[in-house]
Motif scaffolding. Structure first.
Motif, PDB file in Angstrom:
ATOM      1  N   ARG A  53      13.237  24.304  13.105  1.00 43.40           N
ATOM      2  CA  ARG A  53      13.656  23.429  14.212  1.00 43.40           C
ATOM      3  C   ARG A  53      13.909  24.186  15.511  1.00 43.40           C
ATOM      4  O   ARG A  53      13.508  23.729  16.589  1.00 43.40           O
ATOM      5  CB  ARG A  53      14.904  22.653  13.776  1.00 43.40           C
ATOM      6  N   LYS A  54      14.559  25.340  15.447  1.00 46.38           N
ATOM      7  CA  LYS A  54      14.895  26.054  16.678  1.00 46.38           C
ATOM      8  C   LYS A  54      13.651  26.556  17.410  1.00 46.38           C
ATOM      9  O   LYS A  54      13.617  26.569  18.634  1.00 46.38           O
ATOM     10  CB  LYS A  54      15.901  27.170  16.415  1.00 46.38           C
ATOM     11  N   ALA A  55      12.616  26.932  16.677  1.00 49.62           N
ATOM     12  CA  ALA A  55      11.370  27.371  17.322  1.00 49.62           C
ATOM     13  C   ALA A  55      10.620  26.176  17.914  1.00 49.62           C
ATOM     14  O   ALA A  55      10.111  26.251  19.037  1.00 49.62           O
ATOM     15  CB  ALA A  55      10.491  28.108  16.321  1.00 49.62           C
ATOM     16  N   ILE A  56      10.561  25.078  17.171  1.00 48.13           N
ATOM     17  CA  ILE A  56       9.910  23.867  17.674  1.00 48.13           C
ATOM     18  C   ILE A  56      10.630  23.377  18.934  1.00 48.13           C
ATOM     19  O   ILE A  56       9.995  23.048  19.939  1.00 48.13           O
ATOM     20  CB  ILE A  56       9.882  22.774  16.585  1.00 48.13           C
ATOM     21  N   SER A  57      11.954  23.351  18.892  1.00 46.29           N
ATOM     22  CA  SER A  57      12.741  22.893  20.048  1.00 46.29           C
ATOM     23  C   SER A  57      12.540  23.802  21.253  1.00 46.29           C
ATOM     24  O   SER A  57      12.494  23.328  22.398  1.00 46.29           O
ATOM     25  CB  SER A  57      14.225  22.822  19.686  1.00 46.29           C
ATOM     26  N   THR A  58      12.408  25.087  21.011  1.00 42.87           N
ATOM     27  CA  THR A  58      12.181  26.031  22.102  1.00 42.87           C
ATOM     28  C   THR A  58      10.850  25.733  22.783  1.00 42.87           C
ATOM     29  O   THR A  58      10.781  25.635  24.016  1.00 42.87           O
ATOM     30  CB  THR A  58      12.202  27.480  21.579  1.00 42.87           C
ATOM     31  N   LEU A  59       9.809  25.561  21.989  1.00 42.77           N
ATOM     32  CA  LEU A  59       8.495  25.311  22.591  1.00 42.77           C
ATOM     33  C   LEU A  59       8.429  23.940  23.251  1.00 42.77           C
ATOM     34  O   LEU A  59       7.809  23.784  24.305  1.00 42.77           O
ATOM     35  CB  LEU A  59       7.394  25.475  21.539  1.00 42.77           C
TER      36      LEU A  59
END
Length: 147
Positions: A53-59
């Motif tokens: 989730r944190k990587a998806i949210s970052t992008l």
């Protein structure tokens, strides 16, 4: 022409000891920091993110383009990592390859690097932008020949 790979380490996560790290979102400051990447990322690229989730949210905060979600860009695979004051010590030891009992059931750095490399190999394009995680991207950088 060699490929250009832009690595984006996810923005600051909202640590929640009741949830798995893969399910953590971003702090408000993390969202703001990720949004600031909009002006710095290449416009013409293949974009991909870890399935965490944190990587998806970052992008999502950093770009409006569609992107690929691929588990091969996820953080080092490991058994539950307790949240404690010494988590950085354990993680730094893993990055150095100094595995001990605290890394039981953890993927090794070469295994993580190979998984990450396979993810990159699966992407089309001369310019790649990948939102990922600190330990796995470090393992890959240690293994790759940048010459």
């Amino acid at each position: 022409m060699p490929r250009r790979v832009v690595l984006v380490r996810h923005a600051a996560p909202q640590v929640d000891p009741t949830r798995a790290p893969a399910d953590w979102g971003l702090t408000n400051d993390g969202v703001v920091a990720a949004a600031q990447l909009r002006k710095q990322l290449p416009r013409q690229a293949t974009f991909a993110a870890s399935d965490e989730r944190k990587a998806i949210s970052t992008l999502r905060a950093a770009t409006d383009v569609e992107f690929i979600v691929d588990a091969r860009f996820g953080e080092v695979r490991r058994s539950v990592e307790p949240i404690s004051d010494d988590f950085r010590v354990v993680r730094r030891a893993w990055v150095r390859g100094a595995l001990d009992a605290s890394h039981k059931d953890w993927e090794t750095p070469p295994e993580a690097a190979a998984r990450f490399a396979a993810g990159l190999d699966s992407l089309a394009g001369d310019v790649l932008v990948v939102a990922t995680h600190g330990m796995v991207l470090t393992a890959w950088l240690v293994q790759v020949d940048l010459r």
